[in-house]
Design an enzyme around this catalytic site. Structure first.
Site, short mmCIF file in Angstrom:
data_model
loop_
_atom_site.label_atom_id
_atom_site.label_comp_id
_atom_site.label_asym_id
_atom_site.label_seq_id
_atom_site.Cartn_x
_atom_site.Cartn_y
_atom_site.Cartn_z
N GLU A 20 0.85 -1.18 0.00
CA GLU A 20 0.00 0.00 0.00
C GLU A 20 0.89 1.24 0.00
O GLU A 20 1.95 1.27 0.65
CB GLU A 20 -0.89 0.00 1.25
N LYS A 55 -10.47 0.65 -1.12
CA LYS A 55 -10.38 0.45 0.33
C LYS A 55 -11.60 1.05 1.02
O LYS A 55 -11.94 2.22 0.81
CB LYS A 55 -9.09 1.08 0.87
N CYS A 113 -4.84 -3.22 4.24
CA CYS A 113 -4.38 -2.72 5.53
C CYS A 113 -5.47 -2.72 6.61
O CYS A 113 -5.83 -3.76 7.14
CB CYS A 113 -3.77 -1.32 5.36
#
Length: 459
Positions: free
Chosen positions: A80, A179, A212
Site C-alpha cells: 500500500e 479500500k 491494511c
C-alpha cells in the site's frame, strides 16, 4: 487453547474480531518496499512531476517483479502507498491519481494504453506483468468524476479512492478494489458507499483482496473467507507496528491461521514510522516473513503455497475455541488482579509469581485460563496474564476480546502492557485458552526479538 513448547518469547495473544485447479501449488512473492517519498510542499505538484516520482518507485518495483519471476513466482504483491507514499491532502494527492476502469472492460493497458488514457502507471504495471508472465498486485489512487446532482460529491468534482489493482500474466486488469475502512489519517481518500467484495479465479486458486486497516473489520475481510471461500487473500499494507499485539508479522500470521487461508502481506518499509513486516503465510503457519528495523532496504520474499489449502492433509481442523475454556473451573481468585493499559485498552492483569502454576483472569464475559511452567526464570523479568473484553475506539471502532501472556517492561507492574521486544525467561510449556464469544479467533506466539514461532505451538 494454545499449547506451547520451550522457547524464549515476548508475548503470546489470542484476539477475536467479530473447484479443481490446474496447479496443486504455486510460488508466491511479496515485496517490502522502502518507498521514495515526494517532497512535502503543501501545494499540488504538476502531473509530470507526480509521474516522475511514481516512475522512480515503479523502477524499484519492476526490479523486484523481475527477480520474483526469475524464481518462478506466479504472483507478487507490492505494498500500500508503494508508488507515491502517504503524506498528502485531498488536493496534493490528485496529480498522482488515474481513472481506473472496471475490470469487466477487458483491458490490457500494455497493448492498448490509449483506451483509458492518461494511464501511465497502469500501463507500466500491465507491462511488468505481461513481460514477466506474472500476476502483479499494486496499490494506486483512483479518481471518479461526480457532479452536483450527487449531494456527497466532493468539492473538486471527484471521488478519490485508495485502490488495489491486479494484472494477470498477460497484463490484463482482472481486479480493482477500493479500500473501505480508511485509517484516521487518510483524509485524502473517500470510502466507497458499500464495502466491495472482490475476488478473481486463476489456475492456482481463488483469490480475494483488501487493504491494511480492512483486516480489523468484518467487511470485507471475514466475508471474503466465510462466504466467498477464497483460498488466498492479497494484502497490500502500510502497517505501523505496535507491540505487543499489533506487529505486522504477528497479527497477519495469526489471521491466516484463524481464518484458514493463505495470506500474502506486503508492507511498506520505513523504520522511522515502525513500518516493516511482510510475509507469506499458510493456515498452518508462516512460509516466509521479514521484519527489519535496522536498515532502510527493501526485501523480496518468495515461497511455495498450496493452491487449495483446505484440501491439504495438514490443514488445521476446526477449533471450538470456547469448548475447553468453558469446561475449566477458575484457577485462581481475582483478589490479586490489577489494571493496566495496552494500546489505550484497559486490561485486567494477574501476575505470574511462581515458576509454574495455573491462573484465571476475567473481564466481562471473557475468562482467560493459563497453565504454565517456567525454566531459567530471570529475577528482573515479570510476566502477567491479561484479559480485555470491549470496544476499541482509538483509530477506529471495533470489538475485541484478547487473552494474553506477556512480559512487563520492568518489574514495576505499572509498566505491564508497554512495548517490549526482548525476553530471557524460558517457558518449558504453557496452555492458554479463553471463553471467546466468536469463532473468529486469531492465535499467535511472538518470540524475543520480534520473531514468530513456526511449528512450536499447537492449537
Amino acid at each position: 487453547m494454545i499449547m506451547f513448547q520451550p522457547y524464549i518469547y515476548a508475548t503470546v495473544f489470542i484476539l477475536s474480531i467479530l473447484q479443481v485447479f490446474a496447479l496443486d501449488s504455486y510460488i508466491a512473492a511479496v515485496y517490502e518496499h522502502a518507498v521514495i517519498l515526494p517532497e512535502v510542499t503543501g501545494s499540488p505538484v504538476s502531473s509530470e512531476d507526480a509521474l516522475t516520482l511514481m516512475n522512480k518507485n515503479l523502477d524499484v518495483l519492476e526490479g523486484a517483479i523481475k527477480a520474483a519471476a526469475q524464481q518462478g513466482a506466479h504472483i507478487i504483491v507490492t505494498p500500500e502507498d508503494g508508488i507515491y507514499g502517504w503524506v498528502f491532502k485531498r488536493d496534493t494527492i490528485f496529480p498522482y491519481l488515474e481513472d481506473i476502469p472496471d475490470p469487466q472492460v477487458n483491458w490490457i493497458p500494455c497493448t492498448d494504453p490509449e483506451r483509458f488514457a492518461p494511464a501511465a502507471v497502469q500501463e507500466r504495471l500491465s507491462c511488468m506483468a505481461r513481460n514477466n508472465s506474472i500476476y502483479v498486485v499494486a496499490n494506486i489512487g483512483d479518481k471518479k468524476p461526480c457532479n452536483c446532482s450527487d449531494p456527497k460529491c466532493p468539492s473538486n468534482g471527484h471521488y478519490q479512492y485508495n485502490t488495489n489493482v491486479v494484472f494477470d500474466s498477460e497484463g490484463k486488469l482482472v481486479a480493482r478494489y477500493h479500500k473501505y475502512n480508511l485509517f484516521m489519517s487518510e483524509t485524502q481518500f473517500d470510502s466507497p458507499k458499500e464495502p466491495e467484495i472482490v475476488t478473481f479465479n486463476t489456475s492456482f486458486g481463488k483469490f480475494g483482496i483488501f487493504t491494511c486497516f480492512d483486516i480489523l473489520f468484518h467487511d470485507p475481510a471475514v466475508t471474503l473467507v466465510s462466504k466467498l471461500h477464497v483460498d488466498t487473500v492479497l494484502f497490500p499494507t502500510a502497517w505501523m507496528n505496535v507491540l505487543p499485539h499489533l506487529t505486522a508479522i504477528e497479527f497477519h500470521s495469526a489471521w491466516a491461521m484463524g481464518m484458514g487461508v493463505n495470506f500474502l502481506a506486503a508492507d511498506t518499509h520505513n523504520t522511522s514510522l515502525a513500518m516493516t513486516g511482510s510475509g507469506i503465510y499458510a493456515p498452518e503457519g508462516p512460509r516466509a516473513y521479514h521484519y527489519n528495523m535496522e536498515t532502510e532496504n527493501g526485501h523480496l520474499l518468495v515461497a511455495e503455497l498450496r493452491s487449495q489449502p483446505r484440501l491439504s492433509p495438514t490443514y488445521p481442523s476446526t477449533v471450538n475455541w470456547s469448548a475447553y475454556a468453558t469446561s475449566v473451573k477458575r484457577f485462581s481468585p481475582d483478589d490479586r488482579n490489577f489494571s493496566g493499559v495496552i494500546f489505550f485498552d484497559n486490561f485486567t492483569f494477574t501476575e505470574l509469581t511462581k515458576p509454574e502454576g495455573n491462573h484465571t483472569v476475567c473481564q466481562k464475559d471473557l475468562c482467560c485460563h493459563l497453565s504454565y511452567r517456567m525454566v531459567e526464570k530471570q529475577e528482573d523479568e515479570v510476566y502477567v496474564l491479561g484479559a480485555f473484553d470491549g470496544l476499541h475506539v482509538v483509530e477506529g471502532e471495533y470489538y475485541l476480546q484478547i487473552c494474553t501472556l506477556l512480559k512487563c517492561k520492568s518489574t514495576d507492574l505499572k509498566t505491564c502492557g508497554e512495548p517490549v521486544a526482548t525476553a530471557h525467561t524460558r517457558f518449558e510449556a504453557f496452555s492458554l485458552s479463553g471463553t471467546f464469544g466468536t469463532s473468529y479467533v486469531f492465535p499467535e506466539v511472538l518470540l524475543s526479538e520480534v520473531q514468530l514461532a513456526p511449528g512450536e505451538f499447537q492449537v
